[in-house]
Design an enzyme around this catalytic site. Structure first.
Site, PDB file in Angstrom:
ATOM      1  CE1 TYR A 478      -3.608  -2.667   0.690  1.00  0.00           C
ATOM      2  CE2 TYR A 478      -2.152  -3.380   2.443  1.00  0.00           C
ATOM      3  CZ  TYR A 478      -3.248  -3.597   1.638  1.00  0.00           C
ATOM      4  OH  TYR A 478      -3.967  -4.761   1.784  1.00  0.00           O
ATOM      5  CG  HIS A 479       4.438   1.376   1.175  1.00  0.00           C
ATOM      6  ND1 HIS A 479       5.492   0.584   1.609  1.00  0.00           N
ATOM      7  CD2 HIS A 479       3.586   1.459   2.223  1.00  0.00           C
ATOM      8  CE1 HIS A 479       5.271   0.213   2.864  1.00  0.00           C
ATOM      9  NE2 HIS A 479       4.120   0.736   3.250  1.00  0.00           N
ATOM     10  CG  LEU A 480      -0.596   2.907  -3.721  1.00  0.00           C
ATOM     11  CD1 LEU A 480      -2.037   3.067  -4.202  1.00  0.00           C
ATOM     12  CD2 LEU A 480       0.011   1.618  -4.241  1.00  0.00           C
TER      13      LEU A 480
END
Length: 549
Positions: A478-480
């Site tokens: 979830y590190h966009l």
């Protein structure tokens, strides 16, 4: 009053999004008591009780009421699977549903940003803003750690014997124990620092936005999904938003700036449907082209993780057992008394920042360990036997993808393609990470507790077998980042300049993780807080903190 929009409310600044960046900006820009700010949040208020219980992330990540349930396109390197890339959609944004880890990364990350032509973005320039946003409670170098910021950063206080054994095993492998990986020297193993205080999550909304909401010059509107940025020529003058699909659109005007802090996916999509982006895409969407910027939506990156699971020996108690029956009741009681409890822990307990291959100068991997395990193929459902999990991902993936609006309707999810593991170097580093996981899970220190590897299983040994496992079982962290990349005007893929103003536009700024030129060697939350603190000084016309110190 603008004659084109009679009756529309007007503010000095309109901020789109109340996540990490939007919450910081709302607080800082209204400190003087006179500057007026309107924040538009697409989701509801952060009243869901599971937001505030750290372990409640298991519930909120699956709840479309407080999250964007985004999924990637089916990809070759995900075995044709669509990967869930959930993002927060409530006050606090993803900081209300994330893993609460505070991780700044390596100083070289930011020095690289500056070397790309982004003036004032080196580590020395950014350190004062990291310090400004955090309230470090515990060990820390006073010159590098902040003590007065909005986000409390605490040490893990729930210690499990398996975590201690894992750390001891890593030390036995030559990985040093690191008491403060946020000090500027990241390498080593230890417990994560997290945004939890007195057993409760402290999101950016709790740390920054809520304290400012009592100010008369701040107006926060929830269930307000931005559908278009409004322009006069190339100047942004306001935002159109809706409460729901089909609802009557409303307009709010900005006298000085529109600030887009909607997150990496939504920021790119909103710019595109507002007429800013690749010309051919904007034309396909059927909206008037305001400004052709080919970089909008490109340079998209994410961390792709593989996780190994080992079954513990009979009689060993892990999170799997503590989360059921009478034991869970005891943990709830401990949490209610503000004592260490599994309800007040982050999803990952132990960090390892290390190297995929010997001889490297700095870590290129982040590994995590948890004294619990999730059932194969199920989302956050714990195994019915005792187990542990360790995962690994590459710090700085070279694979890049894109985010593209499918239509001008912001109620339709965009196309999300991170191109996981498409770069050959990424596959090599990922293999190095998986082999390191095996070494760390098979140390003499852990041997008394563990009996067998269940995922991927000891029969999976060759490079092609391990990569096949990664394709079938890997997932996002979830590190966009990156879809509105910061860079000089000479960079054809850049979207914003080093003051985060959109190239070729007036009164339009982007402040969130989408501006990151490259992936930091970290979870992205701490860096996003820093970006917002720095942007607030740009907007207020203040001297950089490094210069003022």
């Amino acid at each position: 009053m603008n004659a084109r929009y009679p009756g529309a409310d007007s503010f000095d600044y309109v901020i789109i999004g109340s996540g990490a960046a939007g919450s910081v900006l709302a607080n800082r820009l209204t400190e003087d008591g006179t500057t007026t700010v309107c924040v538009l949040e697409a989701g509801p208020p952060d009243r869901n009780p599971f937001i505030h219980i750290p372990a409640g992330f298991i519930k909120t990540l699956a709840d479309p009421g407080v999250t964007w349930q985004f999924k990637t396109e089916p990809l070759e390197m995900t075995g044709g699977r669509r990967i869930s890339t959930v993002q927060g959609r409530t006050l606090g944004g993803s900081s209300s549903v994330n893993g609460m880890i505070y991780n700044r990364g390596q100083p070289a990350d930011l020095d690289n940003w500056a070397q790309r032509g982004n003036r004032g973005w080196g580590y020395a320039d950014c350190l004062p803003y990291f310090r400004r946003s955090e309230r470090r409670i515990g060990l820390g170098d006073e010159a590098r750690r902040g003590r007065d910021g909005g986000i409390p950063v605490t040490d893990n206080d729930w210690i499990h014997p398996l975590s201690e054994a894992f750390i001891a095993g890593c030390v036995g492998l030559g990985i040093p124990r690191n008491p403060d990986y946020n000090s500027g020297d990241q390498a080593g193993v230890g417990y994560f620092q997290r945004a939890i205080l007195n057993g409760r999550r402290v999101s950016a909304a709790r740390g920054f936005l809520h304290p400012a909401m009592s100010r008369r010059n701040l107006n926060v509107r929830t269930n307000a999904r931005a559908s278009a940025i409004l322009f006069e020529g190339r100047r942004a003058i306001g935002v159109r938003y809706q409460a729901a699909r089909g609802a009557a659109p409303r307009t709010v005007l900005a006298r000085r700036e529109v600030i887009v802090s909607a997150g990496t996916v939504n920021t790119a999509r909103l710019l595109q449907v507002s007429g800013i982006g690749p010309a051919e895409l904007v034309e396909r969407l059927g909206v008037p082209l305001v400004h052709a910027l080919p970089g909008v939506g490109s340079n998209f990156r994410d961390h792709y993780a593989s996780r190994f699971v080992m079954r513990a020996k009979p009689g060993v108690t892990t999170l799997n057992e503590l989360s059921r029956g009478l034991r869970l009741g005891r943990e709830i009681a401990r949490w209610g008394l503000k004592r260490p409890s599994i309800l007040a822990t982050s999803p990952s307990h132990v960090h390892v920042f290390w190297k995929s291959f010997e001889g490297m100068d700095a870590p290129d991997l982040q590994c995590v360990f948890t004294p619990g395990s999730y059932a194969e193929g199920k989302v956050y459902v714990l195994d019915n036997y005792p187990g542990v999990t360790a995962g690994a991902w590459q710090h700085r993936p070279e694979s890049t993808g894109w985010v593209r609006a499918r239509s001008a309707d912001v109620f339709e999810d965009p196309e999300i393609n991170p191109n996981y593991l498409s770069a050959p170097m990424d596959r090599q580093v990922h293999l190095g990470g998986m082999r390191l996981l095996r070494r760390m899970l098979n140390t003499p220190e852990l041997a008394p507790y563990l009996e067998a590897e269940t995922l991927p299983g000891r029969e999976v040994q060759r490079d092609d077998e391990l990569l096949d496992f990664a394709k079938r079982n890997g997932s996002t962290t979830y590190h966009l980042i990156g879809t509105a990349r910061m860079g000089p005007a000479t960079d054809p893929g850049a979207v914003v300049d080093d003051r985060l103003l959109v190239h070729g536009m007036q009164g339009l700024r982007v402040v969130d993780a989408s501006i990151m030129p490259n992936m930091p060697s970290a979870n992205t939350y701490a860096t996003t807080l820093m970006i917002a603190e720095k942007a607030a000084d740009f907007i207020r016309g203040r001297m950089p903190a490094a210069d003022a110190a």
